[in-house]
Each structure stands twice: as C-alpha cells, then as structure tokens.
Scaffold this active site. Structure first.
Site, PDB file in Angstrom:
ATOM      1  N   ASN A  11      11.438 -11.076   5.010  1.00 20.82           N
ATOM      2  CA  ASN A  11      10.240 -11.894   4.880  1.00 20.82           C
ATOM      3  C   ASN A  11      10.480 -12.994   3.841  1.00 20.82           C
ATOM      4  O   ASN A  11      10.586 -12.722   2.643  1.00 20.82           O
ATOM      5  CB  ASN A  11       9.055 -11.008   4.462  1.00 20.82           C
ATOM      6  CG  ASN A  11       7.732 -11.743   4.465  1.00 20.82           C
ATOM      7  OD1 ASN A  11       7.633 -12.863   3.986  1.00 20.82           O
ATOM      8  ND2 ASN A  11       6.703 -11.106   4.995  1.00 20.82           N
ATOM      9  N   ASP A  74       6.915  -1.941  -0.232  1.00 20.42           N
ATOM     10  CA  ASP A  74       6.126  -1.471   0.903  1.00 20.42           C
ATOM     11  C   ASP A  74       4.674  -1.708   0.531  1.00 20.42           C
ATOM     12  O   ASP A  74       4.222  -1.299  -0.546  1.00 20.42           O
ATOM     13  CB  ASP A  74       6.371   0.000   1.211  1.00 20.42           C
ATOM     14  CG  ASP A  74       5.902   0.345   2.626  1.00 20.42           C
ATOM     15  OD1 ASP A  74       6.402  -0.271   3.575  1.00 20.42           O
ATOM     16  OD2 ASP A  74       5.028   1.222   2.777  1.00 20.42           O
ATOM     17  N   LYS A 187      -1.994 -16.801  -6.477  1.00 19.06           N
ATOM     18  CA  LYS A 187      -1.810 -15.487  -5.859  1.00 19.06           C
ATOM     19  C   LYS A 187      -0.853 -14.629  -6.683  1.00 19.06           C
ATOM     20  O   LYS A 187      -1.111 -13.436  -6.898  1.00 19.06           O
ATOM     21  CB  LYS A 187      -1.291 -15.646  -4.430  1.00 19.06           C
ATOM     22  CG  LYS A 187      -1.147 -14.313  -3.691  1.00 19.06           C
ATOM     23  CD  LYS A 187      -0.612 -14.495  -2.287  1.00 19.06           C
ATOM     24  CE  LYS A 187      -0.359 -13.132  -1.642  1.00 19.06           C
ATOM     25  NZ  LYS A 187       0.257 -13.260  -0.305  1.00 19.06           N
TER      26      LYS A 187
END
Length: 207
Positions: A11, A74, A187
């Site tokens: 990712n 995760d 963020k």
C-alpha cells in the site's frame, strides 16, 4: 551508515505515512522500503484472530524472507453498532467486488447499507492500528493505536483510503471533517496508525 527498515505492505499510502513519520521525528540515515523494493514473495495467509496476530504474521514473514528489520500494520474499523465488526475483516468486508466499484468503494457501500437504520447517536466507531516490528536480532515489538469517531451517512472527501470517507474523528481539530477530508499531515497527527507508529520511533531510531 544508512539503516533500512521494510514495511511489509504494498500500500503506497501506508508507505508514505511511515516515511512522513520518520521524517517528522527527525530520524536520519534510515531508508524506509516497501514490498516493491525487495524481491517478491508470496503473501502470508492472515489467519490470526486479532490485529496483533495478523500484524506479527506479516512482519515475521517479511523478516524471514529478507533478513531486514520488518514492520507490518494490521488495521481496520470497529463499529459499535456492529459489535466491533468489521474489525480484522475490514479490508475484505464486502467479500467480492461490486461491478464498477473498487474494493474500498464496495466495502464502504456495504457498511453504509448495514448502518442504514442506525441513528447518528449510535454510529460510534474506532479505527484500530496494530504495528509489529521484528528487529534485526529477531526480537519483536507490538504497539496499538486507536482513533475514536463516528460513521457518517455518506462518503465525503478524496484523501486517504479504506473507510476514511465515512469516518469523522471525535478530535476537535477535525472540525467535523471526515478522515478523507484531512490533509496528510493532519491525519498523521491524529490517526490510529500515526499513534501506533509514534510509539515505534525510538526503535526505528536505533536501527
């Protein structure tokens, strides 16, 4: 001397997040690699029963395959009205692609449908991130970050990924914006993954 750490993820946005955390912490001489930077290997089966177990499965496999200090995340969203689901199943919640939609879009649409009759005051949720770091000597560190908020009625924003367009953080700094409406820097400062990665800064600095 330059050290290296491998993020066991394909990712690109997660990779960029980790690189920003390293830079913001003033860590120099540490090269952050992604799976695209090493010889490919089969992805391990994530059959753990918790975020912690799945993060360790990925980090251990990356270390075994490459010998590099390896970090794996995760993460997922735990919705109060769904008894904590999707949880560890977040990435594959919709089960299959809906025609014309990406995986993220399909997952978002399913979650919205499941919460269709749930009023705003009962749409609480938390993003969870567990990061596992396997050190050069094989030692393991596991940390957890959580980000509380609520699920809105429709998607908003073009930043981020996953369930970001549906999640409005409780933080005053978000000012009612979804995670997908925050800048990357905003963020990083608030998110579940940012909180987890911040706990790993001393270990990353030592690599």
């Amino acid at each position: 001397m330059t050290g290296r750490v491998l993020l066991a993820s394909g990712n690109a946005k997660k990779l960029n997040e980790l690189r920003r955390v390293v830079e913001a912490a003033g860590i120099t001489g540490l090269e952050v690699l992604g799976l695209g930077d090493v010889e490919s290997y089969p992805e391990p089966v994530e059959d753990g029963a918790s975020f912690e177990e799945n993060a360790l499965i990925k980090a251990r496999e990356a270390f075994a395959r490459t010998g590099l200090p390896s970090l794996a995340d995760d993460s997922g969203i735990c919705v109060d009205a769904l008894n904590g689901m999707p949880g560890i199943l977040s990435a594959r919640w919709s089960g299959r692609l809906i025609s014309g939609m990406s995986v993220d879009e399909a997952n978002n649409e399913l979650l919205l449908a499941q919460l269709g009759d749930v009023p705003a005051e009962r749409r609480g949720a938390a993003f969870v991130s567990v990061c596992a770091l396997v050190h050069p000597d094989g030692a393991e560190t596991v940390v957890r970050g959580e980000w509380r908020g609520r699920i809105v009625m429709q998607r908003r924003g073009a930043e981020g990924f996953g369930y970001d367009p549906l999640f409005v953080p409780d933080d005053a700094e978000a000012n009612g914006r979804t995670s997908a409406e925050l800048s990357p820097a905003e963020k990083d400062a608030l998110s579940h993954r940012g909180k987890a990665l911040a706990q790993l800064v001393p270990m990353l600095r030592a690599i």
